[in-house]
Design a protein around this motif. Structure first.
Motif, PDB file in Angstrom:
ATOM      1  N   GLU A  19      63.755  28.835  47.755  1.00  0.00           N
ATOM      2  CA  GLU A  19      62.679  28.724  48.657  1.00  0.00           C
ATOM      3  C   GLU A  19      62.049  27.402  48.368  1.00  0.00           C
ATOM      4  OE1 GLU A  19      61.572  33.402  49.348  1.00  0.00           O
ATOM      5  OE2 GLU A  19      60.699  32.305  47.802  1.00  0.00           O
ATOM      6  N   ALA A  20      61.973  27.116  47.045  1.00  0.00           N
ATOM      7  CA  ALA A  20      61.258  25.882  46.766  1.00  0.00           C
ATOM      8  C   ALA A  20      61.928  24.571  47.156  1.00  0.00           C
ATOM      9  CB  ALA A  20      60.809  25.758  45.055  1.00  0.00           C
ATOM     10  N   ALA A  21      62.950  24.716  46.886  1.00  0.00           N
ATOM     11  CA  ALA A  21      64.135  23.756  47.347  1.00  0.00           C
ATOM     12  C   ALA A  21      64.341  23.507  48.702  1.00  0.00           C
ATOM     13  CB  ALA A  21      65.504  24.036  46.906  1.00  0.00           C
ATOM     14  N   VAL A  22      64.288  24.511  49.507  1.00  0.00           N
ATOM     15  CA  VAL A  22      64.343  24.366  50.937  1.00  0.00           C
ATOM     16  C   VAL A  22      63.026  23.647  51.429  1.00  0.00           C
ATOM     17  CG1 VAL A  22      64.273  25.670  53.107  1.00  0.00           C
ATOM     18  CG2 VAL A  22      65.895  26.322  51.382  1.00  0.00           C
ATOM     19  N   LEU A  23      61.809  24.260  51.003  1.00  0.00           N
ATOM     20  CA  LEU A  23      60.780  23.715  51.457  1.00  0.00           C
ATOM     21  C   LEU A  23      60.149  22.274  51.091  1.00  0.00           C
ATOM     22  CD1 LEU A  23      58.124  24.217  53.017  1.00  0.00           C
ATOM     23  CD2 LEU A  23      57.204  25.378  51.054  1.00  0.00           C
ATOM     24  N   ARG A  24      60.611  22.039  49.790  1.00  0.00           N
ATOM     25  CA  ARG A  24      60.529  20.623  49.267  1.00  0.00           C
ATOM     26  C   ARG A  24      61.336  19.819  50.062  1.00  0.00           C
ATOM     27  NH1 ARG A  24      57.774  19.799  44.648  1.00  0.00           N
ATOM     28  NH2 ARG A  24      59.129  17.793  44.250  1.00  0.00           N
ATOM     29  N   GLY A  25      62.561  20.256  50.344  1.00  0.00           N
ATOM     30  CA  GLY A  25      63.562  19.294  50.908  1.00  0.00           C
ATOM     31  C   GLY A  25      63.208  18.940  52.397  1.00  0.00           C
ATOM     32  N   LEU A  26      62.613  19.931  52.954  1.00  0.00           N
ATOM     33  CA  LEU A  26      62.137  19.760  54.434  1.00  0.00           C
ATOM     34  C   LEU A  26      60.847  18.708  54.506  1.00  0.00           C
ATOM     35  CD1 LEU A  26      62.344  23.334  55.984  1.00  0.00           C
ATOM     36  CD2 LEU A  26      63.753  21.072  56.752  1.00  0.00           C
ATOM     37  N   VAL A  27      59.915  19.022  53.581  1.00  0.00           N
ATOM     38  CA  VAL A  27      58.651  18.157  53.639  1.00  0.00           C
ATOM     39  C   VAL A  27      58.785  16.906  53.232  1.00  0.00           C
ATOM     40  CG1 VAL A  27      56.272  18.144  52.205  1.00  0.00           C
ATOM     41  CG2 VAL A  27      57.016  20.351  53.047  1.00  0.00           C
ATOM     42  N   GLY A  28      59.917  17.012  52.039  1.00  0.00           N
ATOM     43  CA  GLY A  28      60.245  15.420  51.514  1.00  0.00           C
ATOM     44  C   GLY A  28      60.964  14.468  52.637  1.00  0.00           C
ATOM     45  N   GLN A  29      61.686  15.217  53.433  1.00  0.00           N
ATOM     46  CA  GLN A  29      62.425  14.682  54.874  1.00  0.00           C
ATOM     47  C   GLN A  29      61.362  14.087  55.509  1.00  0.00           C
ATOM     48  OE1 GLN A  29      65.533  16.854  56.904  1.00  0.00           O
ATOM     49  NE2 GLN A  29      66.619  17.322  54.404  1.00  0.00           N
ATOM     50  N   LEU A  30      60.340  14.949  56.095  1.00  0.00           N
ATOM     51  CA  LEU A  30      59.295  14.553  56.874  1.00  0.00           C
ATOM     52  C   LEU A  30      58.527  13.568  56.263  1.00  0.00           C
ATOM     53  CD1 LEU A  30      57.829  15.563  59.487  1.00  0.00           C
ATOM     54  CD2 LEU A  30      56.500  17.085  58.031  1.00  0.00           C
ATOM     55  N   GLU A  31      57.974  13.601  55.083  1.00  0.00           N
ATOM     56  CA  GLU A  31      57.471  12.447  54.303  1.00  0.00           C
ATOM     57  C   GLU A  31      58.161  10.977  54.572  1.00  0.00           C
ATOM     58  OE1 GLU A  31      55.296  11.399  50.019  1.00  0.00           O
ATOM     59  OE2 GLU A  31      57.174  12.471  50.149  1.00  0.00           O
ATOM     60  N   ASP A  32      59.346  11.182  54.423  1.00  0.00           N
ATOM     61  CA  ASP A  32      60.146   9.992  54.423  1.00  0.00           C
ATOM     62  C   ASP A  32      60.442   9.419  55.938  1.00  0.00           C
ATOM     63  OD1 ASP A  32      60.957  10.244  51.580  1.00  0.00           O
ATOM     64  OD2 ASP A  32      62.997  10.957  52.214  1.00  0.00           O
ATOM     65  N   MET A  33      60.443  10.330  56.779  1.00  0.00           N
ATOM     66  CA  MET A  33      60.426   9.873  58.346  1.00  0.00           C
ATOM     67  C   MET A  33      59.088   9.133  58.638  1.00  0.00           C
ATOM     68  SD  MET A  33      61.792  13.068  60.389  1.00  0.00           S
ATOM     69  CE  MET A  33      61.854  12.425  61.976  1.00  0.00           C
ATOM     70  N   LEU A  34      57.782   9.901  58.215  1.00  0.00           N
ATOM     71  CA  LEU A  34      56.508   9.595  58.465  1.00  0.00           C
ATOM     72  C   LEU A  34      56.346   8.085  57.919  1.00  0.00           C
ATOM     73  CD1 LEU A  34      54.660  12.575  58.490  1.00  0.00           C
ATOM     74  CD2 LEU A  34      55.146  11.395  60.503  1.00  0.00           C
ATOM     75  N   THR A  35      56.521   8.013  56.406  1.00  0.00           N
ATOM     76  CA  THR A  35      56.550   6.716  55.817  1.00  0.00           C
ATOM     77  C   THR A  35      57.414   5.524  56.600  1.00  0.00           C
ATOM     78  OG1 THR A  35      56.271   7.996  53.886  1.00  0.00           O
ATOM     79  CG2 THR A  35      56.766   5.671  53.419  1.00  0.00           C
ATOM     80  N   ALA A  36      58.478   5.812  56.994  1.00  0.00           N
ATOM     81  CA  ALA A  36      59.294   4.912  57.504  1.00  0.00           C
ATOM     82  C   ALA A  36      58.647   4.407  58.915  1.00  0.00           C
ATOM     83  CB  ALA A  36      60.690   5.336  57.906  1.00  0.00           C
ATOM     84  N   ARG A  37      58.071   5.329  59.442  1.00  0.00           N
ATOM     85  CA  ARG A  37      57.374   4.914  60.562  1.00  0.00           C
ATOM     86  C   ARG A  37      56.372   3.910  60.326  1.00  0.00           C
ATOM     87  NH1 ARG A  37      57.246   3.982  66.417  1.00  0.00           N
ATOM     88  NH2 ARG A  37      55.189   4.508  67.105  1.00  0.00           N
ATOM     89  N   ALA A  38      55.609   4.499  59.267  1.00  0.00           N
ATOM     90  CA  ALA A  38      54.309   3.626  58.833  1.00  0.00           C
ATOM     91  C   ALA A  38      54.630   2.073  58.777  1.00  0.00           C
ATOM     92  CB  ALA A  38      53.565   4.246  57.726  1.00  0.00           C
ATOM     93  N   GLU A  39      55.770   2.122  58.005  1.00  0.00           N
ATOM     94  CA  GLU A  39      56.428   0.684  57.477  1.00  0.00           C
ATOM     95  C   GLU A  39      56.737  -0.111  58.546  1.00  0.00           C
ATOM     96  OE1 GLU A  39      59.153   1.793  54.645  1.00  0.00           O
ATOM     97  OE2 GLU A  39      57.778   2.096  53.174  1.00  0.00           O
ATOM     98  N   GLU A  40      56.795   0.605  59.738  1.00  0.00           N
ATOM     99  CA  GLU A  40      57.414  -0.300  60.927  1.00  0.00           C
ATOM    100  C   GLU A  40      56.119  -0.988  61.559  1.00  0.00           C
ATOM    101  OE1 GLU A  40      58.986   2.396  63.876  1.00  0.00           O
ATOM    102  OE2 GLU A  40      60.376   2.794  62.550  1.00  0.00           O
ATOM    103  N   ALA A  41      54.949  -0.615  61.031  1.00  0.00           N
ATOM    104  CA  ALA A  41      53.558  -1.363  61.887  1.00  0.00           C
ATOM    105  C   ALA A  41      53.801  -2.821  61.507  1.00  0.00           C
ATOM    106  CB  ALA A  41      52.511  -0.892  60.937  1.00  0.00           C
ATOM    107  N   PRO A  42      53.433  -3.699  62.633  1.00  0.00           N
ATOM    108  CA  PRO A  42      53.168  -5.031  62.760  1.00  0.00           C
ATOM    109  C   PRO A  42      52.186  -5.375  61.539  1.00  0.00           C
ATOM    110  CG  PRO A  42      52.286  -4.192  64.341  1.00  0.00           C
ATOM    111  CD  PRO A  42      52.887  -3.009  63.891  1.00  0.00           C
TER     112      PRO A  42
END
Length: 185
Positions: A19-42
């Motif tokens: 359960e911890a692995a699944v939740l950490r994986g999903l939250v980690g993927q979400l964090e990566d997506m959001l961080t990548a979006r933030a890095e797109e900022a001009p």
């Protein structure tokens, strides 16, 4: 999982390793997506001088990111004016960085407080609020990816590729509901 419960000033639960692995994986993927979006900022020299950060003016193309980062200004879908388009772009540019920071921040709190190998989780009320935000974001992302609708059955046919993931979505819903009950009970 041992459901969330309140004990004094703490909110407690227990997670199995998987359960911890699944939740950490999903939250980690979400964090990566959001961080990548933030890095797109001009890069904006004026923003660097004033301390006012700006973000992208355009909505994300990705449906999951679009769901997590909705427009800050509603447009007339039949006839958006140039003024409305400019206003929507300005609102996104000004407010998206703060929203991204908040969403990445709550994801980090989950990753910091959920043991990699599972086990006991003990949260303050502030951390529990962060968990609620992160769980909501993960459910929104997964629900968007699975095309979850209100009239979708609780179970899908075994040959539907979404079937195993829908079980995870329902489990996340239960985790979130028991956390709310522990906070309000």
């Amino acid at each position: 999982m041992k459901a969330w419960r309140r004990k004094g000033d703490a909110i407690l639960a227990g997670f199995e390793q998987q359960e911890a692995a699944v939740l950490r994986g999903l939250v980690g993927q979400l964090e990566d997506m959001l961080t990548a979006r933030a890095e797109e900022a001009p890069q904006d020299e004026l923003a660097e001088l004033t301390g006012i950060r700006t973000g992208p003016a355009e909505s994300p193309d990705d449906p999951v990111l679009s769901r997590l980062l909705p427009d800050f200004h509603r447009l007339d879908p039949d006839n958006p004016s140039r003024e409305d388009l400019d206003s929507a772009a300005a609102m996104r540019s000004l407010h998206e960085p703060e929203l991204l920071e908040k969403k990445v921040g709550v994801a980090k709190i989950v990753l910091d407080t959920l043991p990699r190998d599972g086990g006991s989780v003990k949260l303050t009320f502030e951390q529990a609020d962060a968990w609620l935000g992160a769980l909501n974001d993960v459910r929104l992302a997964l629900g968007t990816a699975l095309d979850v609708t209100e009239d979708m059955p609780d179970e899908l046919p075994d040959d539907d590729p979404r079937a195993p993931h829908l079980g995870v979505y329902h489990w996340l819903t239960w985790v979130q509901e028991t956390l709310i009950q522990a906070l309000t009970g």
